[in-house]
Design a protein around this motif. Sequence first.
Motif, PDB file in Angstrom:
ATOM      1  N   GLY A 144       0.792  -1.228   0.000  1.00  0.00           N
ATOM      2  CA  GLY A 144       0.000   0.000   0.000  1.00  0.00           C
ATOM      3  C   GLY A 144       0.817   1.267   0.000  1.00  0.00           C
ATOM      4  O   GLY A 144       0.561   2.183   0.789  1.00  0.00           O
ATOM      5  N   THR A 145       1.823   1.328  -0.848  1.00  0.00           N
ATOM      6  CA  THR A 145       2.644   2.534  -0.971  1.00  0.00           C
ATOM      7  C   THR A 145       2.595   3.028  -2.404  1.00  0.00           C
ATOM      8  O   THR A 145       2.237   2.287  -3.337  1.00  0.00           O
ATOM      9  N   ALA A 146       2.979   4.284  -2.590  1.00  0.00           N
ATOM     10  CA  ALA A 146       2.901   4.890  -3.919  1.00  0.00           C
ATOM     11  C   ALA A 146       3.803   4.185  -4.929  1.00  0.00           C
ATOM     12  O   ALA A 146       3.505   4.152  -6.125  1.00  0.00           O
ATOM     13  N   ASP A 147       4.921   3.637  -4.456  1.00  0.00           N
ATOM     14  CA  ASP A 147       5.870   3.002  -5.370  1.00  0.00           C
ATOM     15  C   ASP A 147       5.657   1.494  -5.501  1.00  0.00           C
ATOM     16  O   ASP A 147       6.501   0.785  -6.053  1.00  0.00           O
ATOM     17  N   ALA A 148       4.532   0.984  -4.975  1.00  0.00           N
ATOM     18  CA  ALA A 148       4.264  -0.456  -5.047  1.00  0.00           C
ATOM     19  C   ALA A 148       4.093  -0.883  -6.503  1.00  0.00           C
ATOM     20  O   ALA A 148       3.506  -0.169  -7.319  1.00  0.00           O
ATOM     21  N   ASP A 149       4.609  -2.043  -6.816  1.00  0.00           N
ATOM     22  CA  ASP A 149       4.515  -2.582  -8.170  1.00  0.00           C
ATOM     23  C   ASP A 149       3.105  -3.143  -8.391  1.00  0.00           C
ATOM     24  O   ASP A 149       2.718  -4.114  -7.739  1.00  0.00           O
ATOM     25  N   PRO A 150       2.312  -2.554  -9.307  1.00  0.00           N
ATOM     26  CA  PRO A 150       0.944  -3.043  -9.552  1.00  0.00           C
ATOM     27  C   PRO A 150       0.916  -4.513  -9.942  1.00  0.00           C
ATOM     28  O   PRO A 150      -0.013  -5.243  -9.580  1.00  0.00           O
ATOM     29  N   ALA A 151       1.920  -4.944 -10.697  1.00  0.00           N
ATOM     30  CA  ALA A 151       1.953  -6.353 -11.112  1.00  0.00           C
ATOM     31  C   ALA A 151       2.141  -7.272  -9.910  1.00  0.00           C
ATOM     32  O   ALA A 151       1.552  -8.357  -9.842  1.00  0.00           O
ATOM     33  N   ALA A 152       2.946  -6.826  -8.928  1.00  0.00           N
ATOM     34  CA  ALA A 152       3.159  -7.630  -7.726  1.00  0.00           C
ATOM     35  C   ALA A 152       1.882  -7.724  -6.915  1.00  0.00           C
ATOM     36  O   ALA A 152       1.524  -8.798  -6.404  1.00  0.00           O
ATOM     37  N   VAL A 153       1.171  -6.602  -6.783  1.00  0.00           N
ATOM     38  CA  VAL A 153      -0.100  -6.596  -6.049  1.00  0.00           C
ATOM     39  C   VAL A 153      -1.101  -7.534  -6.714  1.00  0.00           C
ATOM     40  O   VAL A 153      -1.775  -8.333  -6.053  1.00  0.00           O
ATOM     41  N   ALA A 154      -1.199  -7.435  -8.042  1.00  0.00           N
ATOM     42  CA  ALA A 154      -2.138  -8.282  -8.786  1.00  0.00           C
ATOM     43  C   ALA A 154      -1.790  -9.759  -8.617  1.00  0.00           C
ATOM     44  O   ALA A 154      -2.678 -10.612  -8.475  1.00  0.00           O
ATOM     45  N   MET A 155      -0.490 -10.077  -8.611  1.00  0.00           N
ATOM     46  CA  MET A 155      -0.061 -11.468  -8.469  1.00  0.00           C
ATOM     47  C   MET A 155      -0.457 -12.029  -7.114  1.00  0.00           C
ATOM     48  O   MET A 155      -0.968 -13.155  -7.017  1.00  0.00           O
ATOM     49  N   VAL A 156      -0.250 -11.234  -6.054  1.00  0.00           N
ATOM     50  CA  VAL A 156      -0.583 -11.706  -4.711  1.00  0.00           C
ATOM     51  C   VAL A 156      -2.091 -11.827  -4.541  1.00  0.00           C
ATOM     52  O   VAL A 156      -2.592 -12.795  -3.961  1.00  0.00           O
ATOM     53  N   ARG A 157      -2.850 -10.849  -5.059  1.00  0.00           N
ATOM     54  CA  ARG A 157      -4.318 -10.908  -4.936  1.00  0.00           C
ATOM     55  C   ARG A 157      -4.900 -12.059  -5.736  1.00  0.00           C
ATOM     56  O   ARG A 157      -5.901 -12.664  -5.338  1.00  0.00           O
ATOM     57  N   ALA A 158      -4.293 -12.385  -6.848  1.00  0.00           N
ATOM     58  CA  ALA A 158      -4.804 -13.489  -7.670  1.00  0.00           C
ATOM     59  C   ALA A 158      -4.666 -14.833  -6.956  1.00  0.00           C
ATOM     60  O   ALA A 158      -5.374 -15.787  -7.276  1.00  0.00           O
ATOM     61  N   ALA A 159      -3.776 -14.899  -5.989  1.00  0.00           N
ATOM     62  CA  ALA A 159      -3.545 -16.139  -5.239  1.00  0.00           C
ATOM     63  C   ALA A 159      -3.961 -15.966  -3.785  1.00  0.00           C
ATOM     64  O   ALA A 159      -3.305 -16.473  -2.877  1.00  0.00           O
ATOM     65  N   THR A 160      -5.074 -15.260  -3.561  1.00  0.00           N
ATOM     66  CA  THR A 160      -5.560 -15.056  -2.196  1.00  0.00           C
ATOM     67  C   THR A 160      -5.929 -16.393  -1.557  1.00  0.00           C
ATOM     68  O   THR A 160      -6.707 -17.157  -2.129  1.00  0.00           O
ATOM     69  N   PRO A 161      -5.389 -16.704  -0.395  1.00  0.00           N
ATOM     70  CA  PRO A 161      -5.748 -17.965   0.273  1.00  0.00           C
ATOM     71  C   PRO A 161      -7.182 -17.934   0.768  1.00  0.00           C
ATOM     72  O   PRO A 161      -7.633 -16.944   1.340  1.00  0.00           O
ATOM     73  N   ASP A 162      -7.923 -19.001   0.522  1.00  0.00           N
ATOM     74  CA  ASP A 162      -9.333 -19.054   0.898  1.00  0.00           C
ATOM     75  C   ASP A 162      -9.621 -20.426   1.507  1.00  0.00           C
ATOM     76  O   ASP A 162      -9.721 -21.419   0.793  1.00  0.00           O
TER      77      ASP A 162
END
Length: 311
Positions: A144-162
């Motif tokens: 959650g920072t301005a310089d966060a890599d959008p691709a990294a965020v998308a990768m982690v969210r795509a593999a959300t543990p459920d």
Amino acid sequence: MDATTLYSIGELSRRTGLPVRTIRFYSDSGVVAPTTRSPAGYRLYDLDALLRLELLRTLRELGMDLATIRRVLDRELSVAEVAAVHADATDVQIRVLQLRRSVLRAVAGGGASPEETKLMHRLTQLSGEERRRLIDDFVEGTFGTADADPAAVAMVRAATPDLPDDPSSEQVAAWVELAELVGDEDFRARMRRAAGRRAGGRPLGIESEAGEELMEFTRQKVSEAVEAGIDPLSDRGAPVVDDLVQRFAEVVARTPDAQFRDWMAQQFEEAHDPQVDRYWRLVWIVNGWQVVPDLVPVYPWLIQALRNGRP
């Protein structure tokens, strides 16, 4: 049996299977009132009372409370309306029981301590929304920072543990470990660095020097060794790593000695963080995903083999 037939409490008990004292309680509370009384003062009930008692017994066996049943009997609520609500409530109870069973199996199989058992129970009792909020907080706190890599965020969210409704004991244990891991600030920093490099596809220096063909060969050979259960510190693992060291040394024009092996290990360690690897492994377990061979971390095995102290 017809509408004019009157029944004593004893007869109602025989027909409905309810104890006399229970029928008397329902009668005293007004749920099933007597139709009349005999000359001797005994309560008598008609066919409608019998049918009300039979329905009352059925609804009680389905878990409905007496106040709700009374509203059904008085036609304030339909059976269908009440059944729908209770079906939803039963679904929740089933999920809770399934989780409880999974926790007990995990405790029995893993020999958890009282403290670990309490933590396991508390974390699995979280609702699906609360579990998602836990992961959302991890993602926000990590990226959650301005310089966060959008691709990294998308990768982690795509593999959300459920965690599924009926998890295995392995999934419960993995979820508990995962929940503890994502709350650690040091791990979040590690994850931020590793995910950014992985999502951006930035190669290691040694990967660039070795070239795509040798790196693909390395991943293939190490993956085969991992799948075969070969210990990187064993004699079976030695020929694999010796061959790779020789190939890398030829490509980068270095001598395949102990110093070169140490250099290779340092280079590959830049891409390997054991905690981050563990995170992804736990995600696969919690989500019940089949491990894809291409995603099996090969560097940890290779690093161990390089650090084995062989010349």
